[in-house]
Design a protein around this motif. Structure first.
Motif, PDB file in Angstrom:
ATOM      1  N   ASN A  12      49.459   5.515   8.791  1.00  0.00           N
ATOM      2  CA  ASN A  12      49.316   4.695   9.727  1.00  0.00           C
ATOM      3  C   ASN A  12      47.986   5.072  10.723  1.00  0.00           C
ATOM      4  OD1 ASN A  12      50.340   6.446  11.437  1.00  0.00           O
ATOM      5  ND2 ASN A  12      52.250   5.213  11.605  1.00  0.00           N
ATOM      6  N   LEU A  13      47.698   4.070  11.320  1.00  0.00           N
ATOM      7  CA  LEU A  13      46.621   4.383  12.174  1.00  0.00           C
ATOM      8  C   LEU A  13      46.765   5.566  13.149  1.00  0.00           C
ATOM      9  CD1 LEU A  13      43.761   2.983  12.722  1.00  0.00           C
ATOM     10  CD2 LEU A  13      44.858   1.678  14.789  1.00  0.00           C
ATOM     11  N   LYS A  14      47.948   5.931  13.705  1.00  0.00           N
ATOM     12  CA  LYS A  14      48.258   7.027  14.586  1.00  0.00           C
ATOM     13  C   LYS A  14      48.213   8.109  13.897  1.00  0.00           C
ATOM     14  CE  LYS A  14      51.987   8.212  17.705  1.00  0.00           C
ATOM     15  NZ  LYS A  14      53.340   7.924  18.025  1.00  0.00           N
ATOM     16  N   ASN A  15      48.619   8.261  12.635  1.00  0.00           N
ATOM     17  CA  ASN A  15      48.484   9.448  12.063  1.00  0.00           C
ATOM     18  C   ASN A  15      46.984   9.870  11.496  1.00  0.00           C
ATOM     19  OD1 ASN A  15      51.109   9.875  12.475  1.00  0.00           O
ATOM     20  ND2 ASN A  15      51.836   9.780  10.417  1.00  0.00           N
ATOM     21  N   ILE A  16      46.392   8.733  11.101  1.00  0.00           N
ATOM     22  CA  ILE A  16      45.062   9.321  10.773  1.00  0.00           C
ATOM     23  C   ILE A  16      44.193   9.650  12.013  1.00  0.00           C
ATOM     24  CG2 ILE A  16      42.840   7.926   9.947  1.00  0.00           C
ATOM     25  CD1 ILE A  16      44.662   6.194   8.389  1.00  0.00           C
ATOM     26  N   GLY A  17      44.385   8.933  13.150  1.00  0.00           N
ATOM     27  CA  GLY A  17      43.668   9.316  14.376  1.00  0.00           C
ATOM     28  C   GLY A  17      43.876  10.728  14.773  1.00  0.00           C
ATOM     29  N   LEU A  18      45.348  11.281  14.632  1.00  0.00           N
ATOM     30  CA  LEU A  18      45.810  12.447  15.042  1.00  0.00           C
ATOM     31  C   LEU A  18      44.937  13.551  13.964  1.00  0.00           C
ATOM     32  CD1 LEU A  18      49.571  12.177  15.552  1.00  0.00           C
ATOM     33  CD2 LEU A  18      47.673  12.861  17.253  1.00  0.00           C
ATOM     34  N   LEU A  19      44.933  13.315  12.906  1.00  0.00           N
ATOM     35  CA  LEU A  19      44.401  13.905  11.551  1.00  0.00           C
ATOM     36  C   LEU A  19      42.635  14.172  11.896  1.00  0.00           C
ATOM     37  CD1 LEU A  19      45.323  15.169   8.982  1.00  0.00           C
ATOM     38  CD2 LEU A  19      43.956  13.526   7.901  1.00  0.00           C
ATOM     39  N   VAL A  20      41.961  12.924  12.555  1.00  0.00           N
ATOM     40  CA  VAL A  20      40.583  13.158  12.866  1.00  0.00           C
ATOM     41  C   VAL A  20      40.640  13.965  14.043  1.00  0.00           C
ATOM     42  CG1 VAL A  20      38.820  11.854  13.854  1.00  0.00           C
ATOM     43  CG2 VAL A  20      39.943  10.873  11.949  1.00  0.00           C
ATOM     44  N   LEU A  21      41.370  13.723  15.006  1.00  0.00           N
ATOM     45  CA  LEU A  21      41.297  14.777  16.212  1.00  0.00           C
ATOM     46  C   LEU A  21      41.519  16.219  15.734  1.00  0.00           C
ATOM     47  CD1 LEU A  21      43.431  13.283  19.263  1.00  0.00           C
ATOM     48  CD2 LEU A  21      41.052  13.845  19.035  1.00  0.00           C
ATOM     49  N   LEU A  22      42.158  16.591  14.857  1.00  0.00           N
ATOM     50  CA  LEU A  22      42.648  17.984  14.244  1.00  0.00           C
ATOM     51  C   LEU A  22      41.494  18.331  13.670  1.00  0.00           C
ATOM     52  CD1 LEU A  22      44.628  20.126  14.325  1.00  0.00           C
ATOM     53  CD2 LEU A  22      45.301  19.265  11.954  1.00  0.00           C
ATOM     54  N   ILE A  23      40.633  17.670  12.956  1.00  0.00           N
ATOM     55  CA  ILE A  23      39.463  17.976  12.044  1.00  0.00           C
ATOM     56  C   ILE A  23      38.224  18.307  13.023  1.00  0.00           C
ATOM     57  CG2 ILE A  23      37.606  17.129  10.737  1.00  0.00           C
ATOM     58  CD1 ILE A  23      39.706  15.795   9.118  1.00  0.00           C
ATOM     59  N   VAL A  24      38.403  17.414  14.289  1.00  0.00           N
ATOM     60  CA  VAL A  24      37.344  17.592  15.155  1.00  0.00           C
ATOM     61  C   VAL A  24      37.389  18.980  15.833  1.00  0.00           C
ATOM     62  CG1 VAL A  24      36.377  16.846  17.622  1.00  0.00           C
ATOM     63  CG2 VAL A  24      36.697  15.097  15.351  1.00  0.00           C
TER      64      VAL A  24
END
Lengths: 408, 325, 319
Positions: free
Chosen positions: B5-17
């Motif tokens: 879902n959107l939230k988890n993708i967002g968290l993943l992006v944050l982690l990659i950043v």
């Protein structure tokens, strides 16, 4: 929603936070390229708790005068480039100190950092200084561990704990005192002196009794009662700030001082606030100093002292003078190195002798704690009258500067 | 629940950043972020304790200090290697915290605050006064875990343990235990009558949170290179509370957002260092008084304002609240 | 007096052994005891304020030390610039008044919302707000007061209590604290307002139904509690000196005392305060004066492990 009552206030306040963030982000990029780029010198000292803000503020006053001197009297460095002071806070916390030093070096591009005061911070920052290669000056941290690291970038112009302790023991021996009491605060400053006075005292055949007290103490009576019962011949007051004054006052109240002479570890008895705190009770206190007005200072010291007194309504403390001197030494080293490259400045600092407020500064590189350390001579003076001026204090010791070895 | 879902993708992006951030920033900012990650762990674990469970501990910073000193002293005085001293440091904080928990968790909330505060003062005074052993106020050299003062490896170390701690807290809060903990905070008597063993779960969460603090402290010592009793100063505890309150108490992202943004703000305010703490405490008082919920509440309102149709809860607590009411 | 021969030349390593060997004679012992009693009573004043606020409002005011500091600063300003040393007692009253107004304002603006229904977790709210306020006030004081240490002029010469030579200021502060504590006790037990306070402390909603404006009494209680701290600061200003951190030690002692005594108990405070003062003094005499900050905590831990709610405390009713 239950809590969202004052919409206006909360929104104003959110906008404020946003503004702070934005200004902080933009500000550095505006500061631009001028013709004569200033040379930056950093000062990192404690300006907030849990550090000692009192010390940091006074050192800053000294540093500001040094910048003024370089820009107005010396005409800048490297043929007219002005000098700029960048001040950082280390909060007396090693991690904040490391962050501050990295910021000064990597963001601001300073050529040297002065003003280290807490030994713990200074030892931690020295390790980073080794990596980054920008000279670091310990202006108030007296632990011998700092210079023992033998880092090529650590410098100090002050007496380290062991040599000052030795000086006191020599003084006591000369006066014929055999029983010395040490009452010290629980900082590195206090415990370091306690250890070294005990060591040197034992070597000189004296009895040393020492008591450590917490820095924030307000009632020293129990310690002083115990000291009184021990019947010392000299008492060394190793308090800083309020506790130092409290010790004088409370020792007087229980009849310990002035029957037993008390020696202050640095020149705080010349401050007006000391007399406010102790009143008539503070008469006759001995204190350690590095200079006495009218002697032992160079023209730099002569330039600085009256201006400091005019601006801040008190005589400059040793730390203020020290930071002042260090910045001027750095300015001279920049001129000698002919560049603003920190590594070259560090080399130049060792290569040539310089002038600071008290005399010639010549950094040597012997093994052990005297590495890159220049120690000014010590004096013992006495306040023989209430609210006596610094320049009127009686010089007690050593004889080579005219001390007669008598106390009143 | 969908994984992508959107939230988890967002968290993943944050982690990659977060993983690739050190490439573009200077050593100074890497170091600042490393310290911010340390405070993130402290704030998140305290939020578990003081926020979700309602155990207002004022000795949280002390557990980091105990961990750091244990590990460092073991290495300096007994010559232990890292793989012995680091687990020993964490273990000791957990043992001490459970002992303290047994002593004071049975009694009224305010006593917990007072006793943990007293405990913190005793420990700090001990480390200051027993200077022959602990180095006192000057501090003690802590061996560097990567043997260098360059911040990059420590950045990844702290990023790693911060993620670990946050995941652990998230797992606990989503499990059955999480619901027990909230019920203990909201109504201990009702929880007890429903068969929740209050004392057991209280001690459990006290131990977990303190263990996390201990872990953060151990690595903190080994990456700064020097630890001093300043770690146990009450200011540190106040900073942890400031992070949590500004970020948003009782939200999972709050402590993280709070710690990182406030540390960033503190770096920006370096020039006004005397007023840094004054400004921060003023913000905390205002948030508590007018805007209970901190930055996360602000984000939630913004989101609600932008997307009027779908209202997403920020925390499991609010999710629960919505389901109920 | 102790004989010189009982001291080995080296005091470093053999300190513990040396301590056991020496016998503390009666003269010194009595001096320690008197110091302990005096300090104990002075700490009580601080503690009484914290305790009173807790009793009425069921919150702990962590910024008490800062109100102490404000009291001390006010006394300094009054005595140095306006009144002069002879009117120190006027200064104490005025300082207490200033702190009273400030405390009442703080309560009105920051603490009152707790009781009008918009705050969920009250204990948490009060703790966070007062801790933040403590740090806020302390750092403001550092920024304004600067690095200097201030002292109001002395107003009493040295005296002697039994075996202990003593500063007159300290004797004055001791007597002043006793008078204040006595007045406070009389006010609580005998006056109508005091009885209303007792009622509020026992049962808030019950008293409200009886026609007492509880919110007004909260504000008064917070003001009175902080004013006690402010009066303490003013009385102790010439003894502890005036600087931004001067409230630190009294607060620490104040908290120790209320935990030992049990929250909400007035006679308990006196007992706990005296025993804390004496424990500190005797700990200094028999063990080591260096650990003076720790003895109180040890006493606290011992008491709590025997009586979890303190000497005079009762378990909180949780309904």
């Amino acid at each position: 929603m239950k809590i969202f009552r004052c919409k206006k206030i909360s929104f104003i306040f959110i906008i404020l936070i946003g503004l702070i963030f934005m200004i902080g982000g933009i500000a550095p990029s505006i500061a631009g390229a001028a013709e004569k780029k200033p040379v930056k010198i950093g000062q990192m000292s404690p300006f907030s708790t849990p550090g000692d803000p009192a010390a940091g503020k006074r050192m800053r006053w000294g540093a500001e005068l040094a910048i003024k001197y370089i820009n107005e009297e010396m005409g800048g460095v490297l043929g007219g480039r002005p000098v700029e002071l960048i001040v950082e806070d280390d909060s007396g916390t090693p991690a904040d100190g490391i962050a501050g030093y990295r910021k000064l070096v990597q963001k601001d591009g300073v050529v040297a950092v002065v003003g280290q005061y807490h030994s713990s911070v200074c030892i931690a920052v020295t390790k980073v200084a080794n990596d980054l290669g920008v000279p670091l000056f310990s202006s108030g941290a007296s632990s011998p561990k700092i210079t023992e690291s033998q880092s090529p970038y650590i410098f100090s112009i002050m007496s380290l704990t062991p040599s000052r302790a030795q000086f006191w023991v020599d003084f006591a021996k000369q006066m014929g005192w055999k029983r010395v009491a040490v009452v010290a605060e629980d900082t590195d400053y206090g415990t370091g002196f306690k250890t070294w006075v005990e060591k040197h005292g034992k070597e000189a055949g004296m009895e040393v009794k020492s008591i450590i007290f917490p820095r924030t103490i307000s009632d020293l009576t129990p310690m002083l009662l115990e000291i009184k019962a021990w019947k010392p011949e000299l008492m060394i007051n190793l308090g800083v700030g309020a506790s130092a004054y409290l010790m004088v006052k409370q020792a007087y109240d229980i009849g310990l001082f002035p029957k037993v002479p008390m020696l202050a570890s640095f020149a705080w008895p010349i401050r007006p606030e000391y007399w406010d705190a102790v009143g008539d009770k503070g008469k006759g206190i001995l204190y350690t100093s590095y200079y006495k007005p009218g002697m032992l200072t160079t023209f730099l010291g002569e330039w600085m002292s009256p201006r400091y007194k005019k601006l801040h309504n008190e005589d400059p403390t040793f730390y203020a003078l020290n930071v002042f001197g260090e910045i001027i030494v750095i300015a001279q080293a920049i001129n000698m190195a002919q560049t603003d490259d920190p590594k070259a400045i560090a080399e130049a600092l060792v290569k040539w002798p310089y002038l600071d407020w008290s005399g010639v500064v010549d950094f040597k590189e012997p093994q052990g704690m005297k590495w890159h350390n220049v120690s000014p001579p010590h004096l013992v003076l006495q306040q023989t009258k209430v609210r006596q001026e610094f320049k009127d204090s009686k010089l007690v010791w050593p004889p080579k500067f005219g001390g007669d070895g008598k106390i009143e | 629940m969908k994984i992508f879902n959107l939230k988890n993708i967002g968290l993943l992006v944050l982690l990659i950043v977060a993983v690739f951030l050190p490439v573009v920033i200077s050593d100074y900012w890497r170091f600042v972020l490393t310290i911010a990650f340390f405070y993130t762990i402290m704030a998140a674990s305290w939020n578990l304790l003081g926020g979700y469970t309602g155990q207002f501990s004022l000795g949280h910073h002390t557990f980091a200090m105990i961990g750091a000193y244990t590990s460092t002293l073991l290495m300096q005085k007994a010559g232990a290697p890292f793989w012995v001293s680091i687990p020993a440091g964490i273990l000791l904080t957990m043992i001490i915290s459970s002992l303290l928990g047994v002593m004071c968790l049975r009694i009224h909330g305010i006593y917990l605050a007072l006793i943990t505060w007293a405990f913190a003062e005793v420990v700090r005074n001990y480390f200051r006064l027993h200077y022959a052993f602990t180095g006192g106020d000057r501090g003690i050299d802590s061996p560097l875990i990567f043997g260098t003062m360059k911040p990059t490896p420590y950045y990844y170390l702290f990023l790693g343990i911060a993620v670990l701690a946050i995941v652990l807290i998230a797992v606990i809060m989503r499990s059955k235990i999480g619901y027990y903990l909230r019920s203990i905070r909201d109504d201990p008597i009702a929880a007890r009558s429903m068969g929740v063993d209050i004392v057991r779960y209280k001690i459990f969460v006290f131990m977990v949170a303190s263990g996390l603090a201990g872990m953060a402290g151990v690595f903190y010592g080994h990456s700064i290179g020097l630890i001093s009793p300043v770690m146990g100063d009450f200011n540190e505890m106040a900073m942890i509370i400031i992070f949590v309150v500004i970020g948003g108490m009782r939200t999972q992202a709050g402590p993280i957002v709070g710690a990182i943004s406030v540390r960033y703000l503190m770096e920006l305010l370096r020039a006004q260092s005397e007023f840094r703490i004054v400004i921060l405490t003023a913000i905390v008082i205002l948030i508590m008084r007018f805007f209970n919920g901190g930055l996360m509440e602000l984000f939630r309102r913004l989101k609600k304002w932008i997307r009027r149709d779908r209202e997403g809860p920020v925390s499991a607590y609010q999710e629960l609240e919505q389901k109920q009411g | 007096m102790r004989s010189l021969s009982s001291y080995p030349a080296n005091s470093g390593t053999s300190k513990c052994k040396q301590k056991e060997d020496e016998a503390i004679d009666l003269h010194l012992f009595s001096q320690f005891l008197i110091t302990g009693i005096i300090m104990g009573v002075l700490y009580c004043l601080m503690s009484m304020g914290i305790n009173f606020i807790y009793g009425i409002m069921k919150v702990i005011n962590w910024s008490m030390g800062e109100f102490f500091m404000i009291g001390a600063f006010t006394q300094y300003i009054l005595l140095t610039f306006l009144l002069g040393a002879d009117y120190w007692y006027v200064g104490v009253i005025l300082s207490a008044l200033v702190v009273f107004i400030l405390g009442a304002l703080v309560q009105r603006i920051l603490i009152k919302p707790m009781f009008v229904g918009i705050i969920e977790a009250k204990m948490e709210y009060a703790t966070i707000v007062t801790i933040s306020m403590a740090i806020f006030l302390r750092n403001i004081a550092v920024a304004i007061g600067g690095p200097k240490i201030y002292t109001p002029p002395d107003y009493a010469g040295p005296t002697q209590i039994l075996t202990l030579p003593l500063s007159g200021n300290r004797l004055v502060a001791f007597i002043g604290a006793l008078i204040l504590l006595g007045l406070f006790y009389y006010f609580i037990k005998k006056s109508w307002t005091g009885r209303a306070f007792q009622g509020v402390a026992q049962n808030r909603s019950g008293v409200q139904t009886a026609g007492v404006n509880v919110l007004k009494y909260d504000m008064l209680a917070f003001g009175i509690g902080t004013a006690l701290a402010g009066a303490g600061g003013a009385l102790l200003a010439p003894i502890f000196l005036v600087h931004p951190l001067c409230g630190l030690v009294p607060t620490v002692r104040g908290f120790e005392i209320i935990v030992i005594a049990g929250l909400g108990s007035i006679p308990g405070i006196l007992v706990a305060g005296l025993s804390l003062g004496i424990a500190e003094s005797l700990g200094s005499a028999f063990i080591s004066p260096s650990f003076v900050d720790i003895y109180g905590f040890i006493l606290l831990v011992i008491i709590l492990s025997i009586k979890p709610y303190g000497l005079f405390g009762k378990p909180e009713r949780e309904v």
